[in-house]
Motif scaffolding. Structure first.
Motif, PDB file in Angstrom:
ATOM      1  N   LEU A  90      36.486  44.587  47.829  1.00 37.24           N
ATOM      2  CA  LEU A  90      37.037  45.179  46.688  1.00 37.24           C
ATOM      3  C   LEU A  90      36.797  46.831  46.318  1.00 37.24           C
ATOM      4  CD1 LEU A  90      39.736  46.408  45.895  1.00 37.24           C
ATOM      5  CD2 LEU A  90      39.550  44.887  43.281  1.00 37.24           C
ATOM      6  N   ILE A  91      35.740  46.914  45.211  1.00 39.81           N
ATOM      7  CA  ILE A  91      34.814  47.904  44.820  1.00 39.81           C
ATOM      8  C   ILE A  91      34.795  48.518  45.584  1.00 39.81           C
ATOM      9  CG2 ILE A  91      32.269  46.928  44.676  1.00 39.81           C
ATOM     10  CD1 ILE A  91      34.862  48.916  41.636  1.00 39.81           C
ATOM     11  N   HIS A 109      47.032  44.098  44.189  1.00 41.70           N
ATOM     12  CA  HIS A 109      46.477  43.042  44.376  1.00 41.70           C
ATOM     13  C   HIS A 109      46.525  41.728  44.316  1.00 41.70           C
ATOM     14  CE1 HIS A 109      42.413  41.251  45.199  1.00 41.70           C
ATOM     15  NE2 HIS A 109      42.065  42.511  45.570  1.00 41.70           N
ATOM     16  N   SER A 111      44.970  39.130  43.283  1.00 39.10           N
ATOM     17  CA  SER A 111      43.873  38.871  41.546  1.00 39.10           C
ATOM     18  C   SER A 111      44.475  39.546  41.134  1.00 39.10           C
ATOM     19  CB  SER A 111      42.489  39.130  42.574  1.00 39.10           C
ATOM     20  OG  SER A 111      42.086  38.295  43.921  1.00 39.10           O
ATOM     21  N   SER A 112      44.146  38.305  40.128  1.00 41.86           N
ATOM     22  CA  SER A 112      45.017  38.704  38.361  1.00 41.86           C
ATOM     23  C   SER A 112      43.497  39.230  37.894  1.00 41.86           C
ATOM     24  CB  SER A 112      45.648  37.389  37.545  1.00 41.86           C
ATOM     25  OG  SER A 112      46.096  36.443  38.084  1.00 41.86           O
ATOM     26  N   GLY A 113      43.745  40.859  37.514  1.00 43.61           N
ATOM     27  CA  GLY A 113      42.880  41.419  37.068  1.00 43.61           C
ATOM     28  C   GLY A 113      41.839  42.619  37.406  1.00 43.61           C
ATOM     29  N   PHE A 117      39.985  45.436  37.147  1.00 44.28           N
ATOM     30  CA  PHE A 117      38.149  45.721  37.893  1.00 44.28           C
ATOM     31  C   PHE A 117      38.033  47.020  37.538  1.00 44.28           C
ATOM     32  CE2 PHE A 117      36.031  45.139  41.252  1.00 44.28           C
ATOM     33  CZ  PHE A 117      34.639  44.293  40.512  1.00 44.28           C
ATOM     34  N   ARG A 121      35.661  50.674  36.416  1.00 45.15           N
ATOM     35  CA  ARG A 121      34.715  52.032  37.404  1.00 45.15           C
ATOM     36  C   ARG A 121      34.824  52.447  37.973  1.00 45.15           C
ATOM     37  NH1 ARG A 121      34.707  46.380  37.029  1.00 45.15           N
ATOM     38  NH2 ARG A 121      32.493  44.896  37.534  1.00 45.15           N
ATOM     39  N   ASP A 131      49.544  42.504  39.807  1.00 44.71           N
ATOM     40  CA  ASP A 131      48.261  41.663  40.420  1.00 44.71           C
ATOM     41  C   ASP A 131      48.395  40.481  39.776  1.00 44.71           C
ATOM     42  OD1 ASP A 131      48.577  42.609  36.946  1.00 44.71           O
ATOM     43  OD2 ASP A 131      47.186  42.237  37.161  1.00 44.71           O
TER      44      ASP A 131
ATOM     45  N   LEU B 199      46.161  35.742  31.070  1.00 47.94           N
ATOM     46  CA  LEU B 199      45.589  36.117  32.040  1.00 47.94           C
ATOM     47  C   LEU B 199      46.278  35.947  33.335  1.00 47.94           C
ATOM     48  CD1 LEU B 199      42.011  35.749  30.853  1.00 47.94           C
ATOM     49  CD2 LEU B 199      43.432  37.595  30.602  1.00 47.94           C
ATOM     50  N   GLY B 200      47.384  34.651  33.714  1.00 46.91           N
ATOM     51  CA  GLY B 200      47.274  35.068  35.933  1.00 46.91           C
ATOM     52  C   GLY B 200      46.425  34.261  36.010  1.00 46.91           C
ATOM     53  N   LEU B 201      45.674  33.687  35.627  1.00 45.46           N
ATOM     54  CA  LEU B 201      44.297  33.411  35.965  1.00 45.46           C
ATOM     55  C   LEU B 201      44.678  31.996  36.576  1.00 45.46           C
ATOM     56  CD1 LEU B 201      40.942  34.796  34.507  1.00 45.46           C
ATOM     57  CD2 LEU B 201      42.520  35.429  36.879  1.00 45.46           C
ATOM     58  N   TYR B 269      38.595  39.206  32.657  1.00 47.32           N
ATOM     59  CA  TYR B 269      38.393  39.750  33.583  1.00 47.32           C
ATOM     60  C   TYR B 269      36.894  39.797  33.898  1.00 47.32           C
ATOM     61  CZ  TYR B 269      43.613  39.172  34.216  1.00 47.32           C
ATOM     62  OH  TYR B 269      44.771  39.394  33.974  1.00 47.32           O
ATOM     63  N   GLU B 315      36.393  40.456  42.203  1.00 39.35           N
ATOM     64  CA  GLU B 315      37.738  40.288  41.331  1.00 39.35           C
ATOM     65  C   GLU B 315      37.552  38.790  41.193  1.00 39.35           C
ATOM     66  OE1 GLU B 315      37.859  41.297  44.742  1.00 39.35           O
ATOM     67  OE2 GLU B 315      39.454  41.962  45.460  1.00 39.35           O
ATOM     68  N   ASP B 317      39.164  35.917  40.279  1.00 39.64           N
ATOM     69  CA  ASP B 317      39.800  34.582  41.348  1.00 39.64           C
ATOM     70  C   ASP B 317      38.323  34.125  42.300  1.00 39.64           C
ATOM     71  OD1 ASP B 317      40.717  36.715  42.709  1.00 39.64           O
ATOM     72  OD2 ASP B 317      43.030  35.703  42.049  1.00 39.64           O
ATOM     73  N   ARG B 318      37.593  35.246  43.186  1.00 40.67           N
ATOM     74  CA  ARG B 318      37.117  35.328  44.221  1.00 40.67           C
ATOM     75  C   ARG B 318      35.562  35.157  44.100  1.00 40.67           C
ATOM     76  NH1 ARG B 318      40.089  39.644  48.014  1.00 40.67           N
ATOM     77  NH2 ARG B 318      42.261  38.686  47.900  1.00 40.67           N
TER      78      ARG B 318
END
Lengths: 323, 421
Positions: A90-91, A109, A111-113, A117, A121, A131, B199-201, B269, B315, B317-318
């Motif tokens: 992603l980055i 996306h 993925s939460s957050g 993230f 950056r 998200d 956080l929705g995790l 996060y 991310e 969760d990854r």
């Protein structure tokens, strides 16, 4: 507005003043959608990167159209065709986009957050277009605009959110936004999708697992889609869900007679909502879509246009000129 | 010869707490006493410092063979030495998995050449840690393993656990289990609770761990074998261990520094807050501290889990689970437990020395003819941890930049100084 936004990552960290400012800024853009010539030059020369790492139709089209109507160019990335499929992180992907010098980036996306993230950056404004199961702030803002329009104000209503709350970013953004305006929220759905701990998310949040009780006295009912793609647990048979939680005309009668029905879409007719309710006079579903454009124009204008908070509103000039 | 003078010797085995000198001769302790002198010996002035038996870490990942981008035996043991550890037990989830004697031998041989501290490998319980057939446990024991575990995941089934325990009982090896119920774990990335909802995790309920601890305690009751619960993080698990101890079963457990320091409320996060088991609730954290104090918990273990920067800068969760831990373990114990008065200093030393030694069926003490392994530390030294300065190949720690009171000052392994601040 008390504090200028540098990103839009969620509604949790927005102040009531910031939210009210965005809704006020959206108002002229709302009228603008009815104008025959729907193009402003406000963001001419600016570029908005639309980076959707998760498939989406309405939000992507809404953001792209909002940018176009402000005169901005867009560059689009879609998950299906992106270099992520080739193993790029992603980055690295967003840094590559940034190197093409967009003035802001809209991110969706799984993925939460992920938007946070990225925001940590990159140097450019990041707008969260949803998200994971975290937030979908533009949806909550357009819902708030719709409620304010239809009900005359946003404050102090009883609002019931019905459905799969656990997996809903729309619910989280709405809970954070609405409770800042004194709204009392009832969350309702099957117990495995509506855990009690959700009451600790914000003040004035109540959990109920009985639909009749949850609808009693509601001024607004928000119906959510059952997010089968996010559910890791054993699922519920559709017939069970319909029998227990579908918003039917009979159930809607338990709410206040003038209750407004909202749905963030896409609607699965006959599952979470009966067609007669979705298409009925109390439904605000299509206004939500139009208001989404106004909200997203206001946010792009504010975050990317860089205008001072007290600058003359671009859409007002146009609307006045055509009068 | 190395003479350690003027230190305060803390030895939980003999309950020694006194100003004593320790003379090391080669790889053994030669003498312990007041005002020792040894002409010609190198002198280490330990004035104002604690001299303790060498610290043992029951749980770490050195990533060699196979994942040398993240860590090697050389860099990992250098990091361990900086943390005051004189011996570390490395988990078998390398590539290939340490499930046979040739992999065990390669680790032992590499450690003999490049290791800054002693390396005691842990072998896999099942072949490939796949949870099907037993690994070559007896052969690995011959090559030097000190325990077995399918760490990274639980021993897959109760039936397999029964077989592993029965077999290891004969061999005199403890079985270490990473306890979780895969169906409750279900792709989770942090502890389930108000923070995971916010956080929705995807949350992992505490019972994912404790259900498996309960299963293992039952099998320990069935087999009478030695069971050790790895990185225990919940009150429910602790209660199972307490009940097992009450029944005089040979059941032990360890807790990591991050689990007695942080809670799920700290999670953001940032993948440096992602580890498995995940950071627990405040009440679970407080229960662990109580267990450390009352003796229900046997050891502090780091679960040092290095991951190279690119794999963690993704991310939440990854990202892979795990954080580094050698260099901050003692300082966290002092700052979080001893200085606030939650744990006596002697008890903290026990949790790093005699406690883990007993789990492995060993002794650990400062006495003549014992191995010359010592950890010398300050309880007051003020310092700030900088992950960038670590000899580890990885930087994945939430404690980067944290200020501490108390630090390892020297690590003595087999009579030589492996690290000196």
């Amino acid at each position: 507005m008390s504090q200028r936004l540098s990103h839009l990552l969620g509604t949790e960290n927005l102040s009531r003043e910031q939210i009210a400012f965005i809704l006020d800024q959206a108002k002229p853009f709302q009228e603008f959608q009815r104008h025959p010539l729907k193009k402003l030059a406000t963001l001419r020369g600016k570029t908005v990167a639309i980076a959707f790492f998760e498939s989406s139709t309405r939000t992507r089209i809404s953001f792209t159209t909002a940018a176009a109507r402000l005169g901005a160019d867009t560059m689009a990335l879609q998950a299906e065709t992106s270099s992520l499929k080739k193993g790029e992180s992603l980055i690295d992907t967003v840094r590559t986009l940034e190197a093409m010098r967009p003035d802001g980036i809209v991110i969706r996306h799984a993925s939460s957050g992920a938007p946070e993230f990225v925001a940590q950056r990159l140097e450019i404004p990041v707008l969260n277009a949803g998200d994971g199961t975290h937030e979908h702030p533009t949806q909550a803002l357009l819902d708030a605009l719709t409620i304010r329009d239809r009900k005359g104000k946003l404050e102090d209503w009883n609002i019931t959110i019905l459905g799969d709350i656990l997996h809903s970013r729309v619910a989280r953004s709405n809970i954070h936004l609405l409770t800042k305006f004194g709204v009392k929220i009832t969350l309702c759905g099957p117990a495995m999708w509506v855990p009690r701990e959700l009451e600790r998310l914000a003040p004035n949040v109540r959990v109920s697992h009985r639909v009749e009780e949850s609808l009693d006295g509601a001024d607004v009912v928000m119906v959510l889609r059952v997010q089968t793609e996010r559910i890791h647990e054993p699922s519920l048979a559709p017939d069970e869900y319909i029998a227990g939680y579908q918003l039917s005309p009979a159930r809607l009668r338990l709410a206040r007679p003038d209750a407004l029905v909202l749905h963030p879409g896409p609607i699965v007719r006959g599952l979470e909502i009966d067609s007669a309710v979705a298409d009925g006079p109390q439904s605000g579903v299509l206004e939500q879509v139009t208001n989404g454009l106004a909200i997203r124009m206001a946010l792009l204008y504010h975050l990317i246009g860089g205008a001072a908070a007290d600058a003359p509103h671009p859409a007002k000039d146009r609307l006045n000129a055509s009068d | 010869m190395l003479l350690i003078k003027n230190g305060r010797v803390l030895d939980p085995a003999a309950k020694t707490d006194a100003a004593l000198d320790v003379l090391l001769d080669g790889e053994r302790i030669s003498k312990i006493g007041a005002n020792l002198s040894a002409p010609g010996a190198e002198v280490f002035d330990a004035k104002g410092l604690i001299v303790a038996p060498g610290f043992i870490d029951l749980h770490c990942h050195l990533r060699e063979p196979g994942q040398e981008m993240s860590e090697t035996i050389e860099t990992g043991t250098q990091s361990a030495a900086r943390g005051g550890f004189t011996a570390v037990c490395c988990m078998p989830n390398t590539q290939p998995v340490n499930d046979n004697a040739s992999v065990t031998r390669s680790i032992v041989e590499r450690a003999a050449v490049a290791g800054a501290v002693r390396v005691w490998p842990i072998g896999a319980a099942s072949l490939g840690s796949r949870g099907e057939a037993l690994a070559e446990i007896s052969a690995m024991k011959g090559a030097g393993i000190v325990a077995v575990s399918d760490d990274g995941k639980p021993v897959a089934t109760a039936r397999l656990m029964r077989q592993v325990m029965d077999y290891c009982n004969t061999l005199g090896l403890p079985v270490i289990d990473h306890c979780e119920d895969p169906s409750l774990f279900a792709g989770g990335v942090m502890r389930e609770g108000p923070q995971s909802l916010r956080l929705g995790l995807q949350g992992i309920p505490a019972q994912s761990e404790s259900i498996c601890v309960g299963r293992d305690v039952e099998i320990a009751l069935l087999t009478g074998a030695r069971l050790h619960i790895a990185h225990m993080s919940t009150f429910g698990s602790l209660e199972y261990v307490r009940s097992a101890k009450k029944m005089k079963l040979r059941v032990t457990c360890e807790v990591t520094p991050h689990h007695f320091t942080l809670t799920d409320e700290d999670v953001r996060y940032d993948s440096r807050y992602k580890m498995n088991p995940p950071l627990a609730s405040r009440s679970d954290r407080d229960a662990l501290i109580a267990g450390l104090a009352d003796g229900s918990i046997d050891a502090i273990a780091t679960d040092h889990a290095p991951h190279h920067a690119a794999s963690k800068d993704v991310e939440f969760d990854r990202a892979p689970f795990g954080i580094t831990g050698f260099e901050t373990a003692l300082a966290l114990g002092l700052s979080e437990l001893v200085h606030p008065g939650k744990l006596p200093l002697m008890r903290l030393v026990e949790l790093f020395t005699t406690g883990p030694a007993r789990v492995l069926g060993m002794e650990r003490k400062i006495a003549a003819d014992e191995p010359a392994d010592l950890t010398i530390f300050s309880t007051d030294r003020e310092w700030t941890y900088r992950a960038a300065d670590s000899p580890s190949k990885s930087r994945n720690t939430p404690f980067d930049g944290r200020a501490f009171r108390g630090a390892p000052m020297a690590t003595v392994v087999a009579g030589r100084i492996a690290f000196r601040r």
